[in-house]
Write a protein that holds these residues in place. Sequence first.
Motif, short mmCIF file in Angstrom:
data_model
loop_
_atom_site.label_atom_id
_atom_site.label_comp_id
_atom_site.label_asym_id
_atom_site.label_seq_id
_atom_site.Cartn_x
_atom_site.Cartn_y
_atom_site.Cartn_z
N MET A 198 -17.72 3.85 11.35
CA MET A 198 -16.95 2.55 12.26
C MET A 198 -16.15 2.75 13.47
SD MET A 198 -18.17 -0.52 11.13
CE MET A 198 -16.37 -1.98 12.28
N PHE A 210 -22.04 -3.83 20.89
CA PHE A 210 -23.03 -3.43 20.08
C PHE A 210 -22.90 -4.02 18.33
CE2 PHE A 210 -23.14 1.15 21.84
CZ PHE A 210 -23.59 1.02 22.72
N ALA A 212 -21.77 -7.40 18.18
CA ALA A 212 -22.35 -7.83 18.17
C ALA A 212 -23.63 -8.68 17.53
CB ALA A 212 -21.99 -9.35 19.32
N PHE A 218 -26.22 -3.34 8.04
CA PHE A 218 -24.99 -2.77 8.34
C PHE A 218 -23.55 -3.82 7.89
CE2 PHE A 218 -21.01 -3.32 11.35
CZ PHE A 218 -21.36 -1.74 12.23
N ILE B 123 -34.08 -9.46 14.10
CA ILE B 123 -32.42 -8.87 13.09
C ILE B 123 -33.10 -9.64 11.91
CG2 ILE B 123 -30.83 -7.61 13.03
CD1 ILE B 123 -31.79 -6.97 16.19
N GLN B 143 -30.97 -13.83 14.29
CA GLN B 143 -30.61 -13.66 16.11
C GLN B 143 -32.08 -12.69 15.81
OE1 GLN B 143 -27.25 -10.76 16.84
NE2 GLN B 143 -26.14 -12.15 17.21
N ILE B 145 -33.63 -10.41 19.19
CA ILE B 145 -33.43 -9.88 20.56
C ILE B 145 -34.90 -10.35 21.46
CG2 ILE B 145 -32.47 -8.64 21.73
CD1 ILE B 145 -30.46 -9.23 19.80
N LEU B 172 -31.10 -14.36 21.89
CA LEU B 172 -30.88 -13.15 22.88
C LEU B 172 -31.34 -12.65 24.10
CD1 LEU B 172 -27.74 -11.78 20.12
CD2 LEU B 172 -27.14 -13.91 22.07
N ALA B 182 -27.82 -0.42 21.74
CA ALA B 182 -27.22 -1.17 21.06
C ALA B 182 -27.43 -0.34 19.67
CB ALA B 182 -27.26 -1.94 21.14
N PHE B 183 -28.60 -0.87 19.69
CA PHE B 183 -29.49 -0.31 18.04
C PHE B 183 -29.78 0.67 17.23
CE2 PHE B 183 -29.72 -5.99 18.43
CZ PHE B 183 -30.21 -5.61 17.75
N VAL B 186 -25.92 0.59 15.44
CA VAL B 186 -25.50 -0.27 14.56
C VAL B 186 -27.04 -0.45 13.60
CG1 VAL B 186 -23.80 -2.12 15.49
CG2 VAL B 186 -26.27 -2.37 15.00
N THR B 279 -11.32 -2.70 11.97
CA THR B 279 -12.70 -3.54 12.85
C THR B 279 -13.70 -4.11 11.99
OG1 THR B 279 -12.48 -1.97 14.50
CG2 THR B 279 -14.08 -2.76 14.40
N ARG B 280 -13.89 -3.24 11.24
CA ARG B 280 -14.58 -3.86 9.53
C ARG B 280 -14.34 -5.05 9.33
NH1 ARG B 280 -17.50 -6.72 7.12
NH2 ARG B 280 -19.60 -6.12 6.00
N ALA B 281 -13.36 -4.98 9.12
CA ALA B 281 -12.57 -6.49 8.46
C ALA B 281 -12.47 -7.51 9.29
CB ALA B 281 -10.65 -6.26 8.21
N TRP B 283 -14.95 -8.11 11.92
CA TRP B 283 -15.31 -8.25 12.56
C TRP B 283 -16.98 -9.21 11.67
CZ3 TRP B 283 -20.75 -7.47 9.37
CH2 TRP B 283 -21.92 -7.49 10.04
N MET B 285 -20.23 -10.72 11.34
CA MET B 285 -22.45 -11.00 11.74
C MET B 285 -22.80 -11.72 12.63
SD MET B 285 -25.85 -9.88 9.36
CE MET B 285 -25.77 -11.34 8.81
N GLN B 287 -21.32 -12.81 15.66
CA GLN B 287 -20.04 -13.14 16.50
C GLN B 287 -19.62 -12.24 17.30
OE1 GLN B 287 -16.93 -15.72 14.09
NE2 GLN B 287 -18.74 -16.86 12.85
N LYS B 288 -19.86 -12.60 19.23
CA LYS B 288 -19.29 -11.99 19.58
C LYS B 288 -17.38 -11.84 19.58
CE LYS B 288 -19.60 -9.85 24.06
NZ LYS B 288 -20.86 -9.58 25.32
N LYS B 289 -16.62 -11.24 20.03
CA LYS B 289 -15.25 -11.15 19.93
C LYS B 289 -14.58 -10.05 20.85
CE LYS B 289 -12.31 -10.46 16.64
NZ LYS B 289 -11.44 -10.69 15.74
#
Lengths: 289, 289
Positions: A198, A210, A212, A218, B123, B143, B145, B172, B182-183, B186, B279-281, B283, B285, B287-289
């Motif tokens: 992470m 990434f 998102a 994961f 995905i 999702q 892609i 997407l 990206a893959f 993740v 970061t993990r807490a 995140w 799935m 969602q982009k932020k």
Amino acid sequence: MFEQLGLIGCGLMGGSFALALKRAGLVKRVVGYSKSPSTTERARQMGVIDVEAPSALLAVSGADIVLLAVPVSATEATFKAIRHLITDNMLIMDVGSTKRDVVDAARRVLRDHVGTFVPAHPIAGKEVSGVEHADPDLYSGKQVILTPIDRTLVGHLKRANDVWDAIGCKVLQMTPEAHDAAFAAVSHLPHLVAFALMHGIANQPQGKDFLALAGPGFRDFTRIAASDPKMWRDVLMANRHEIIEQAKVFQRSLHNMLQHIEDSNSEPLEGMIEMASHTRAHWRMGQKK
Amino acid sequence: MFEQLGLIGCGLMGGSFALALKRAGLVKRVVGYSKSPSTTERARQMGVIDVEAPSALLAVSGADIVLLAVPVSATEATFKAIRHLITDNMLIMDVGSTKRDVVDAARRVLRDHVGTFVPAHPIAGKEVSGVEHADPDLYSGKQVILTPIDRTLVGHLKRANDVWDAIGCKVLQMTPEAHDAAFAAVSHLPHLVAFALMHGIANQPQGKDFLALAGPGFRDFTRIAASDPKMWRDVLMANRHEIIEQAKVFQRSLHNMLQHIEDSNSEPLEGMIEMASHTRAHWRMGQKK
């Protein structure tokens, strides 16, 4: 049946133990202490403890069972705080994820009373902490490892066994050394690896893009990366020797796999994946085979 | 609405796509082909496909939508097997976990017809494979892609978008290169790491004893290590460049954490864990932020 549980640390682990003992009718009264007075107060308001103690020492006073549910790094200081009121009738246990350091601290501080301490590690937890998540079912159906030493009193070990059994745990026994080696492999290193993965993603400029796109694989793989930083800092430090050994084993496997990928050696790569996949597919939690 | 789906590869991914299209009323007839005749037969018996084709080429004959659901390493050979019956009205898609290699194969083999191919990566998946696990809900809420190239036909891209949308996917779009980077981060690297960790444990004399003690954190962390060896051998080989880059990032984070552990630098260790945990807490799935 116990008269009084002295609970030092009224968080997730300690609070859940108190609730489980109460529900099983195993204790008449719980006297609790937490470093933060607001936690102790909240634990009482929630009915997790019956009486707030103003110090660890006073939480122990009059108890016939004591649970230390503090970070492993605070174990030695806690033993020091309570040692003047420890009697040989008192069953003292902890819930720490490492055992050699806890046993060493007990030897150093408790001295003649070290036999009253039965080191315990329940294999249970959540990614959230705090008394508000305390749950009488946290331990039910889980394993708990007791790691007695030569000087542990047999009667205390038996009572420790009985109390965990009564709240639904499967009780195992091993040496502190064997415990620490095994948990370095199946718990501490996996946490370290999840944190490092992470950290590596979050540290990249494209990290957010990434993340998102990450899916259910994961999500499960990194669930433990959300664990409490202070607690895990302490566990990783406390069991460093075994963790470093296990990290070497892991790094060797990873290095070999990457080498096969780089060299287009697909057969040995598949062989290594096959061994991992077969082992994991046949593994069942809590079963030896 | 399509007349005929030509399904090449009637396993988990392909079978689930056929079932989802049928349930949504998007296709009148499914003609299927699998390398193993018993899989094709089983797919027909289960109602996943309506007609068994004796070859990939004959599965494509008369189809207005074609899905390649074969291992990524078989993509080029499959394109070669079907190219003589490809027309510009046919929408061709795949479901591969890597996209640059698939696009390269399409360019090499399909040539003037490359615009009919819309590369797709849903995905979704399970740790089990085979048509018996095919599930019309596999893709819903997931999702997908799409990675079109300059020569992709706009009308085909639009139809590809619509069909995935109609079976419940969030669609997407990105370049094949951005997808693979990206893959690698993740998905591919996490799989490689999970395989290496399981391999390292299984390879030790005490491995079985260790595994008997592993708990829920280990269970979730290693779930992806049970994935299909041949499929993952191919993915790791196909996206090697990006995976090796991401592995370096990960190894650097792990190395630094281990160094802090060895040197008793608990503050920077906690800082790194804190970054990972935070970061993990936060995140979520998808969602982009």
